[in-house]
Design a protein around this motif. Structure first.
Motif, PDB file in Angstrom:
ATOM      1  N   ASP A 174       0.848  -1.185   0.000  1.00 19.95           N
ATOM      2  CA  ASP A 174       0.000   0.000   0.000  1.00 19.95           C
ATOM      3  C   ASP A 174       0.892   1.246   0.000  1.00 19.95           C
ATOM      4  O   ASP A 174       1.717   1.432   0.905  1.00 19.95           O
ATOM      5  CB  ASP A 174      -0.899  -0.008   1.237  1.00 19.95           C
ATOM      6  N   LYS A 175       0.752   2.071  -1.013  1.00 16.59           N
ATOM      7  CA  LYS A 175       1.628   3.227  -1.180  1.00 16.59           C
ATOM      8  C   LYS A 175       1.409   4.282  -0.105  1.00 16.59           C
ATOM      9  O   LYS A 175       2.302   5.087   0.178  1.00 16.59           O
ATOM     10  CB  LYS A 175       1.422   3.844  -2.567  1.00 16.59           C
ATOM     11  N   THR A 176       0.232   4.294   0.512  1.00 16.24           N
ATOM     12  CA  THR A 176      -0.075   5.290   1.532  1.00 16.24           C
ATOM     13  C   THR A 176       0.423   4.887   2.912  1.00 16.24           C
ATOM     14  O   THR A 176       1.083   5.655   3.607  1.00 16.24           O
ATOM     15  CB  THR A 176      -1.592   5.555   1.586  1.00 16.24           C
ATOM     16  N   THR A 177       0.112   3.643   3.312  1.00 17.40           N
ATOM     17  CA  THR A 177       0.446   3.193   4.664  1.00 17.40           C
ATOM     18  C   THR A 177       1.786   2.467   4.748  1.00 17.40           C
ATOM     19  O   THR A 177       2.365   2.370   5.832  1.00 17.40           O
ATOM     20  CB  THR A 177      -0.638   2.250   5.199  1.00 17.40           C
ATOM     21  N   GLY A 178       2.252   1.921   3.621  1.00 22.01           N
ATOM     22  CA  GLY A 178       3.483   1.139   3.631  1.00 22.01           C
ATOM     23  C   GLY A 178       3.285  -0.310   4.027  1.00 22.01           C
ATOM     24  O   GLY A 178       4.247  -1.092   4.014  1.00 22.01           O
ATOM     25  N   HIS A 179       2.050  -0.689   4.372  1.00 17.17           N
ATOM     26  CA  HIS A 179       1.789  -2.084   4.714  1.00 17.17           C
ATOM     27  C   HIS A 179       1.911  -2.967   3.467  1.00 17.17           C
ATOM     28  O   HIS A 179       1.466  -2.589   2.387  1.00 17.17           O
ATOM     29  CB  HIS A 179       0.394  -2.252   5.313  1.00 17.17           C
ATOM     30  N   GLY A 180       2.499  -4.140   3.651  1.00 16.97           N
ATOM     31  CA  GLY A 180       2.533  -5.131   2.587  1.00 16.97           C
ATOM     32  C   GLY A 180       1.362  -6.080   2.721  1.00 16.97           C
ATOM     33  O   GLY A 180       0.848  -6.302   3.828  1.00 16.97           O
ATOM     34  N   TYR A 181       0.937  -6.637   1.594  1.00 12.21           N
ATOM     35  CA  TYR A 181      -0.171  -7.591   1.593  1.00 12.21           C
ATOM     36  C   TYR A 181       0.195  -8.818   0.758  1.00 12.21           C
ATOM     37  O   TYR A 181       0.799  -8.693  -0.316  1.00 12.21           O
ATOM     38  CB  TYR A 181      -1.440  -6.969   1.007  1.00 12.21           C
ATOM     39  N   LEU A 182      -0.180  -9.966   1.265  1.00 12.25           N
ATOM     40  CA  LEU A 182      -0.172 -11.200   0.480  1.00 12.25           C
ATOM     41  C   LEU A 182      -1.571 -11.781   0.538  1.00 12.25           C
ATOM     42  O   LEU A 182      -2.120 -11.978   1.633  1.00 12.25           O
ATOM     43  CB  LEU A 182       0.810 -12.232   1.047  1.00 12.25           C
ATOM     44  N   PHE A 183      -2.167 -12.039  -0.630  1.00 14.63           N
ATOM     45  CA  PHE A 183      -3.431 -12.764  -0.702  1.00 14.63           C
ATOM     46  C   PHE A 183      -3.112 -14.101  -1.348  1.00 14.63           C
ATOM     47  O   PHE A 183      -2.727 -14.163  -2.512  1.00 14.63           O
ATOM     48  CB  PHE A 183      -4.462 -11.993  -1.529  1.00 14.63           C
ATOM     49  N   VAL A 184      -3.272 -15.181  -0.578  1.00 12.81           N
ATOM     50  CA  VAL A 184      -2.809 -16.501  -1.002  1.00 12.81           C
ATOM     51  C   VAL A 184      -3.976 -17.478  -1.028  1.00 12.81           C
ATOM     52  O   VAL A 184      -4.596 -17.747   0.009  1.00 12.81           O
ATOM     53  CB  VAL A 184      -1.705 -17.029  -0.063  1.00 12.81           C
ATOM     54  N   CYS A 185      -4.293 -18.006  -2.210  1.00 13.26           N
ATOM     55  CA  CYS A 185      -5.311 -19.048  -2.368  1.00 13.26           C
ATOM     56  C   CYS A 185      -4.606 -20.395  -2.446  1.00 13.26           C
ATOM     57  O   CYS A 185      -3.603 -20.535  -3.156  1.00 13.26           O
ATOM     58  CB  CYS A 185      -6.133 -18.810  -3.627  1.00 13.26           C
ATOM     59  N   VAL A 186      -5.145 -21.394  -1.752  1.00 10.23           N
ATOM     60  CA  VAL A 186      -4.464 -22.677  -1.584  1.00 10.23           C
ATOM     61  C   VAL A 186      -5.425 -23.829  -1.831  1.00 10.23           C
ATOM     62  O   VAL A 186      -6.549 -23.829  -1.321  1.00 10.23           O
ATOM     63  CB  VAL A 186      -3.885 -22.807  -0.159  1.00 10.23           C
ATOM     64  N   SER A 187      -4.981 -24.825  -2.591  1.00  8.03           N
ATOM     65  CA  SER A 187      -5.752 -26.051  -2.762  1.00  8.03           C
ATOM     66  C   SER A 187      -4.878 -27.115  -3.419  1.00  8.03           C
ATOM     67  O   SER A 187      -4.058 -26.783  -4.275  1.00  8.03           O
ATOM     68  CB  SER A 187      -6.993 -25.815  -3.632  1.00  8.03           C
ATOM     69  N   PRO A 188      -5.067 -28.385  -3.073  1.00  8.87           N
ATOM     70  CA  PRO A 188      -4.403 -29.453  -3.813  1.00  8.87           C
ATOM     71  C   PRO A 188      -5.078 -29.733  -5.150  1.00  8.87           C
ATOM     72  O   PRO A 188      -4.548 -30.482  -5.968  1.00  8.87           O
ATOM     73  CB  PRO A 188      -4.507 -30.657  -2.871  1.00  8.87           C
ATOM     74  N   GLN A 189      -6.251 -29.135  -5.369  1.00  9.67           N
ATOM     75  CA  GLN A 189      -6.990 -29.352  -6.605  1.00  9.67           C
ATOM     76  C   GLN A 189      -6.289 -28.685  -7.788  1.00  9.67           C
ATOM     77  O   GLN A 189      -5.598 -27.669  -7.645  1.00  9.67           O
ATOM     78  CB  GLN A 189      -8.405 -28.792  -6.483  1.00  9.67           C
ATOM     79  N   ASP A 190      -6.509 -29.240  -8.983  1.00  2.49           N
ATOM     80  CA  ASP A 190      -6.016 -28.637 -10.217  1.00  2.49           C
ATOM     81  C   ASP A 190      -6.600 -27.238 -10.377  1.00  2.49           C
ATOM     82  O   ASP A 190      -7.713 -26.957  -9.924  1.00  2.49           O
ATOM     83  CB  ASP A 190      -6.417 -29.525 -11.402  1.00  2.49           C
ATOM     84  N   PHE A 191      -5.863 -26.362 -11.052  1.00  2.13           N
ATOM     85  CA  PHE A 191      -6.297 -24.973 -11.199  1.00  2.13           C
ATOM     86  C   PHE A 191      -7.609 -24.840 -11.976  1.00  2.13           C
ATOM     87  O   PHE A 191      -8.227 -23.773 -11.973  1.00  2.13           O
ATOM     88  CB  PHE A 191      -5.214 -24.141 -11.873  1.00  2.13           C
ATOM     89  N   LYS A 192      -8.062 -25.888 -12.647  1.00  2.22           N
ATOM     90  CA  LYS A 192      -9.328 -25.838 -13.365  1.00  2.22           C
ATOM     91  C   LYS A 192     -10.518 -26.197 -12.475  1.00  2.22           C
ATOM     92  O   LYS A 192     -11.668 -26.059 -12.904  1.00  2.22           O
ATOM     93  CB  LYS A 192      -9.283 -26.790 -14.564  1.00  2.22           C
ATOM     94  N   ALA A 193     -10.265 -26.629 -11.264  1.00  2.00           N
ATOM     95  CA  ALA A 193     -11.345 -27.047 -10.362  1.00  2.00           C
ATOM     96  C   ALA A 193     -12.194 -25.848  -9.944  1.00  2.00           C
ATOM     97  O   ALA A 193     -11.724 -24.707  -9.898  1.00  2.00           O
ATOM     98  CB  ALA A 193     -10.759 -27.739  -9.133  1.00  2.00           C
TER      99      ALA A 193
END
Length: 212
Positions: A174-193
Motif C-alpha cells: 500500500d503506497k499510503t500506509t506502507g503495509h505489505g499484503y499477500l493474498f494466497v489461495c491454496v488447494s491441492p486441486q487442479d487450477f481448473k477445479a
C-alpha cells in the motif's frame, strides 16, 4: 482417518498463535473479507508461534472452505489467507518463498509434535513462478505482482501424508500506509477445479472493498 472438525482446528490455531483477542485496529482487514456460507476463519499474529523464525510481522486472516478437513471432499485443504505485513518488509519472490516455506514447515512440525511425533520438515519445498495477473475489472492495486506456486509438504491434520498444494499468490504494498499484503489461495486441486473460481470471486470482492 476421521476428519478434523473445523472447530477443533480453530482451537488449535488459537493455541498455536497464543492470541485469544482481536485488536480493534485489526478489524479492518477482516471487514474487507466476504465469504460464502459455510466458510470459517481465524485471525492470528505474524509471525505465528508455530513459525517464530518468520521475518514478516503483522496479522493473518485465514478462511477455510466447508470441506477443508474432509479428506473425501473436493475442497479438502482448500482455503485462503491474507497477510497484512508491517511496513519495512520487501515482498520479493525470494522473501515470499522463504516465509511461506517456514510457515508450512512450522505448522506441520508443530502439529506432529503435539501428537508426540518427531517429524523432519527439511524436505519441504516452496517454489514460486511469476505470472501475469488477469485484471479485467481494473481493481488491483498499483504494483501488484502475482505468482503461481507449489508447496510440497506433509499434511499433518487429517491424512498425515505427503501432499502437493497449489497456490496463487498476489503481493503488493500500500503506497499510503506502507503495509505489505499477500493474498494466497491454496488447494491441492487442479487450477481448473471449481474451488479456484470461488476463491477468485472472494479475492475480487476483497479488492473491491479495499478501494472503497
Amino acid at each position: 482417518m476421521q476428519a478434523l472438525d473445523i472447530r477443533r482446528f480453530t482451537v488449535i490455531l488459537a493455541i498455536l498463535s497464543g492470541m485469544n483477542t482481536v485488536l480493534a485496529d485489526d478489524l479492518e482487514l477482516a471487514k474487507n473479507i466476504t465469504v460464502p456460507a459455510g466458510w470459517k476463519g481465524e485471525q492470528i499474529p505474524l509471525p505465528p508461534s508455530f513459525a517464530k523464525e518468520m521475518q514478516f510481522k503483522g496479522i493473518e486472516e485465514a478462511r477455510f472452505s466447508p470441506g477443508m478437513f474432509q479428506e473425501k471432499s473436493n475442497t479438502f485443504f482448500s482455503y485462503f489467507f491474507v497477510f497484512k505485513i508491517d511496513p519495512g518488509s520487501e515482498l520479493t519472490q525470494k522473501n515470499i518463498e522463504r516465509e511461506l516455506l517456514m510457515y508450512y514447515q512450522g505448522l506441520s512440525r508443530t502439529i506432529f509434535n503435539s501428537r508426540k511425533k518427531e517429524f523432519d520438515t527439511s524436505p519441504f519445498t516452496c517454489k514460486l513462478t511469476k505470472v501475469i495477473p488477469s485484471d479485467s475489472q481494473n481493481i488491483y492495486p498499483q504494483g501488484l505482482t502475482e505468482y503461481s506456486a507449489k508447496v510440497k509438504w506433509t499434511e499433518p491434520f487429517v491424512t498425515q501424508k505427503s501432499q502437493i498444494l497449489n497456490l496463487i499468490i498476489q503481493a503488493w504494498t500500500d503506497k499510503t500506509t506502507g503495509h505489505g499484503y499477500l493474498f494466497v489461495c491454496v488447494s491441492p486441486q487442479d487450477f481448473k477445479a471449481n474451488i479456484w473460481q470461488t476463491m477468485r470471486d472472494i479475492r475480487g470482492k476483497f479488492h473491491h472493498n479495499l478501494r472503497k
